[in-house]
Design an enzyme around this catalytic site. Sequence first.
Site, PDB file in Angstrom:
ATOM      1  N   ASP A   7      59.323  23.325  31.017  1.00 60.09           N
ATOM      2  CA  ASP A   7      58.477  24.499  30.776  1.00 60.09           C
ATOM      3  C   ASP A   7      58.141  24.469  29.288  1.00 60.09           C
ATOM      4  O   ASP A   7      58.942  24.904  28.453  1.00 60.09           O
ATOM      5  CB  ASP A   7      59.220  25.787  31.144  1.00 60.09           C
ATOM      6  CG  ASP A   7      58.398  27.024  30.841  1.00 60.09           C
ATOM      7  OD1 ASP A   7      57.174  27.010  31.080  1.00 60.09           O
ATOM      8  OD2 ASP A   7      58.977  28.014  30.345  1.00 60.09           O
ATOM      9  N   GLU A  67      54.876  21.896  33.659  1.00 61.79           N
ATOM     10  CA  GLU A  67      53.966  23.001  33.970  1.00 61.79           C
ATOM     11  C   GLU A  67      52.629  22.798  33.264  1.00 61.79           C
ATOM     12  O   GLU A  67      52.579  22.463  32.082  1.00 61.79           O
ATOM     13  CB  GLU A  67      54.570  24.339  33.551  1.00 61.79           C
ATOM     14  CG  GLU A  67      53.732  25.519  33.983  1.00 61.79           C
ATOM     15  CD  GLU A  67      54.385  26.865  33.707  1.00 61.79           C
ATOM     16  OE1 GLU A  67      53.632  27.832  33.491  1.00 61.79           O
ATOM     17  OE2 GLU A  67      55.621  26.942  33.692  1.00 61.79           O
ATOM     18  N   ASP A 139      63.570  30.623  30.173  1.00 64.35           N
ATOM     19  CA  ASP A 139      62.937  29.321  29.944  1.00 64.35           C
ATOM     20  C   ASP A 139      63.577  28.230  30.806  1.00 64.35           C
ATOM     21  O   ASP A 139      62.886  27.376  31.363  1.00 64.35           O
ATOM     22  CB  ASP A 139      63.006  28.936  28.462  1.00 64.35           C
ATOM     23  CG  ASP A 139      62.219  29.889  27.587  1.00 64.35           C
ATOM     24  OD1 ASP A 139      61.023  30.068  27.840  1.00 64.35           O
ATOM     25  OD2 ASP A 139      62.805  30.463  26.651  1.00 64.35           O
TER      26      ASP A 139
END
Length: 180
Positions: A7, A67, A139
Amino acid sequence: MRVLGIDPGLRRTGYGVIDVRGAHLAYVASGTIVVPADQPLAQRLKVILDNIREVVQATEPSVSALEKVFVNTNPSSTLLLGQARGAAMCALADSMLDVHEYTALQIKKSVVGNGHAAKEQVQKMVQHLLGLSGLPAADSADALACAICHAHFHPLARRLQATGLIATGGGRVRGGRLLD
């Protein structure tokens, strides 16, 4: 298959590693790379690059999931996030890992069943799916969710590709070149 999910973020980059055996998912590792805000941009990107390389060396994933970034209302923020994402992608490609990309909508839908799920819902589902004793940090949870999304999507995509119904997609990178 061992999946490393990322991420990306310029302040905080989450990572999560899971093992996938059929339908069984097992937690391996996760964490957050905290990037010092007082450093010049080039040094901040190097922190992301170096730390992801270390995670790859320590956990030895066979594939990675990242992502995708969408344009926000602030183009400057979007550009900075894209640079952080680029540093992460370079570390993964330099480590000779296939890089599969998923949108936030795909990740949330895969993990929670709702593409517009709140962060707390993602955290709780990641905890449940991986049998974690505690709630993962936001996160880390997002990175683990990205890895879980790939675990769910990958078998279907392989079957569809084998039938010729879909072409390969997702922007896979190996050895510094875009595969599809």
